[in-house]
Design a protein around this motif. Sequence first.
Motif, PDB file in Angstrom:
ATOM      1  N   UNK A  56       5.225  -5.840  -1.026  1.00 24.55           N
ATOM      2  CA  UNK A  56       4.362  -6.100   0.129  1.00 24.55           C
ATOM      3  C   UNK A  56       2.906  -5.956  -0.287  1.00 24.55           C
ATOM      4  N   UNK A  57       2.014  -6.795   0.221  1.00 23.10           N
ATOM      5  CA  UNK A  57       0.584  -6.647  -0.104  1.00 23.10           C
ATOM      6  C   UNK A  57       0.082  -5.265   0.296  1.00 23.10           C
ATOM      7  N   UNK A  58      -0.755  -4.675  -0.533  1.00 27.04           N
ATOM      8  CA  UNK A  58      -1.227  -3.314  -0.294  1.00 27.04           C
ATOM      9  C   UNK A  58      -1.952  -3.189   1.034  1.00 27.04           C
ATOM     10  N   UNK A  59      -2.814  -4.151   1.369  1.00 23.20           N
ATOM     11  CA  UNK A  59      -3.563  -4.058   2.626  1.00 23.20           C
ATOM     12  C   UNK A  59      -2.628  -4.128   3.838  1.00 23.20           C
ATOM     13  N   UNK A  60      -1.466  -4.787   3.675  1.00 27.92           N
ATOM     14  CA  UNK A  60      -0.475  -4.870   4.758  1.00 27.92           C
ATOM     15  C   UNK A  60       0.303  -3.564   4.882  1.00 27.92           C
ATOM     16  N   UNK A  61       0.834  -3.063   3.744  1.00 26.92           N
ATOM     17  CA  UNK A  61       1.660  -1.849   3.756  1.00 26.92           C
ATOM     18  C   UNK A  61       0.861  -0.620   4.169  1.00 26.92           C
ATOM     19  N   UNK A  62      -0.401  -0.559   3.765  1.00 25.44           N
ATOM     20  CA  UNK A  62      -1.231   0.618   4.078  1.00 25.44           C
ATOM     21  C   UNK A  62      -1.438   0.774   5.577  1.00 25.44           C
ATOM     22  N   UNK A  74       6.930   3.488  -4.370  1.00 24.29           N
ATOM     23  CA  UNK A  74       5.897   2.737  -5.083  1.00 24.29           C
ATOM     24  C   UNK A  74       5.431   3.459  -6.335  1.00 24.29           C
ATOM     25  N   UNK A  75       5.449   4.798  -6.279  1.00 24.54           N
ATOM     26  CA  UNK A  75       4.941   5.582  -7.409  1.00 24.54           C
ATOM     27  C   UNK A  75       5.941   5.619  -8.567  1.00 24.54           C
ATOM     28  N   UNK A  76       7.208   5.320  -8.289  1.00 28.24           N
ATOM     29  CA  UNK A  76       8.200   5.294  -9.363  1.00 28.24           C
ATOM     30  C   UNK A  76       8.144   3.919 -10.003  1.00 28.24           C
ATOM     31  N   UNK A  80       0.878   1.062 -15.629  1.00 26.55           N
ATOM     32  CA  UNK A  80      -0.107   0.005 -15.427  1.00 26.55           C
ATOM     33  C   UNK A  80      -0.179  -0.404 -13.962  1.00 26.55           C
ATOM     34  N   UNK A  81       0.995  -0.466 -13.307  1.00 24.92           N
ATOM     35  CA  UNK A  81       1.024  -0.823 -11.891  1.00 24.92           C
ATOM     36  C   UNK A  81       0.331   0.239 -11.059  1.00 24.92           C
ATOM     37  N   UNK A  82       0.564   1.506 -11.407  1.00 23.18           N
ATOM     38  CA  UNK A  82      -0.088   2.602 -10.687  1.00 23.18           C
ATOM     39  C   UNK A  82      -1.602   2.516 -10.835  1.00 23.18           C
ATOM     40  N   UNK A  83      -2.075   2.253 -12.039  1.00 25.21           N
ATOM     41  CA  UNK A  83      -3.506   2.170 -12.277  1.00 25.21           C
ATOM     42  C   UNK A  83      -4.136   1.012 -11.508  1.00 25.21           C
ATOM     43  N   UNK A  84      -3.403  -0.096 -11.381  1.00 22.58           N
ATOM     44  CA  UNK A  84      -3.916  -1.226 -10.601  1.00 22.58           C
ATOM     45  C   UNK A  84      -4.053  -0.849  -9.135  1.00 22.58           C
ATOM     46  N   UNK A  85      -3.115  -0.060  -8.631  1.00 22.12           N
ATOM     47  CA  UNK A  85      -3.183   0.371  -7.241  1.00 22.12           C
ATOM     48  C   UNK A  85      -4.305   1.382  -7.025  1.00 22.12           C
ATOM     49  N   UNK A  86      -4.519   2.248  -8.019  1.00 23.75           N
ATOM     50  CA  UNK A  86      -5.564   3.272  -7.910  1.00 23.75           C
ATOM     51  C   UNK A  86      -6.934   2.632  -7.706  1.00 23.75           C
ATOM     52  N   UNK A  87      -7.163   1.532  -8.348  1.00 24.04           N
ATOM     53  CA  UNK A  87      -8.441   0.839  -8.210  1.00 24.04           C
ATOM     54  C   UNK A  87      -8.728   0.490  -6.756  1.00 24.04           C
ATOM     55  N   UNK A  88      -7.679   0.212  -5.987  1.00 25.17           N
ATOM     56  CA  UNK A  88      -7.849  -0.193  -4.592  1.00 25.17           C
ATOM     57  C   UNK A  88      -8.000   1.001  -3.650  1.00 25.17           C
TER      58      UNK A  88
END
Length: 396
Positions: A56-62, A74-76, A80-88
């Motif tokens: 799901x898009x982050x802006x939608x799920x949040x 999501x954290x499991x 690299x995926x976690x770091x991409x999310x951290x930026x947001x």
Amino acid sequence: MRRIVAEDLDWSLATVSSLSNLSLQCIVNNFEERPIYEELTSSEKDFIQNRVSLSLPLHFAANVFPDGVYWKRCCITEPKTVLDMVTLCKDHIKKLNIAQLLPPIKEPQTEDEEQASELTLANEDDKSGMDHFDFRILLDKLTNLEELHLVYKVKSCGMNFEWSMFEMTNRDCESLAKALKSCKTLKLFRLHLSHLEDKKCRLLVKYLLDHPSLRTLDFSHNVIGDSGARAIGKLLTKSKLEILNLYDNNIGGPGAKAIAHALSKNTTLVSLNLCLNRLKDEGGQAICKALLNNKTLLHLQLGANGVTWLTALSLSSMLAQNNTLKSINLSCNALGEVGGNALEEAMSHNTSVTECNIHLTDIEERRVSVINQMVWNNQFRKQETNPREKNTENAN
């Protein structure tokens, strides 16, 4: 009579999903187009969060899931995926709690590789390839992080047990130390159950000496000895620490003396926990004497340190002059009759101590009751003097 024989011998009525579960699964399948969530019950919400797509898009799920299982799922994922999310979401992350750190999985070695590793093992220093996560690539991005809780261990290692799964490597320590120094907003750092010994403790402290915002340091449940304690003493003289927790380590008399020396000059620390160490009377007396000059420490814990009536005498002399200390923990020490008598005499003149734990100290019950009554009297006087503080405590 007629009977029907199922072609699938494993079929039973129990395998048929209920209508409610089928309906919820339909919601899951079409969640992005029609997010039905708020009107569901708590168990139904858990059903949705456990099954909805992680893409799901982050802006939608949040906006739909403020907290819960979805974010844990999501954290499991890959770093690299976690770091991409951290930026947001970096501006909103203030607390990071990591309950375990998994080291990289060792690839199976060929016979030639095993023989080569045996030949070079004696010459290698911490080159096992079992390093954990490099926190420099994460903490640099978290510009508002205030709390960091870390444990270098594996919860369920199974048959793959190795001691390296329950401690940080030298490279882990160095990268973490540099990451902490760069995290200028950090107020609380907790590293426990990670087999932190003197060498690694000194390295971490070296990078924390001039930290601008660190106020709480928790190194409980490690193996820090006197050398590490001396480094922590140096930290007390340079930092603005308010809470220091060294519960369950290997600190002895010399290490406690170093902390005491710093404590005699410190003006910021309000809580010191040295329970379950090896201070003995050498360290216990040093800490008590340091408090003759310290006017800021409010909470002192020296339980289970092998101290005797000698430390109790030093503590009693200090209590006659120190009207700042509010709570003391001397439990599980052999204070005996002499120590109990000294504490009773000191508490008869002290009005600041409102908590005093002297369980399992070989002090006779009658004297324990007398000391406890004096402590309760101090509590009562404090509440009468500060009714607003009393109301706050009741609210909590």
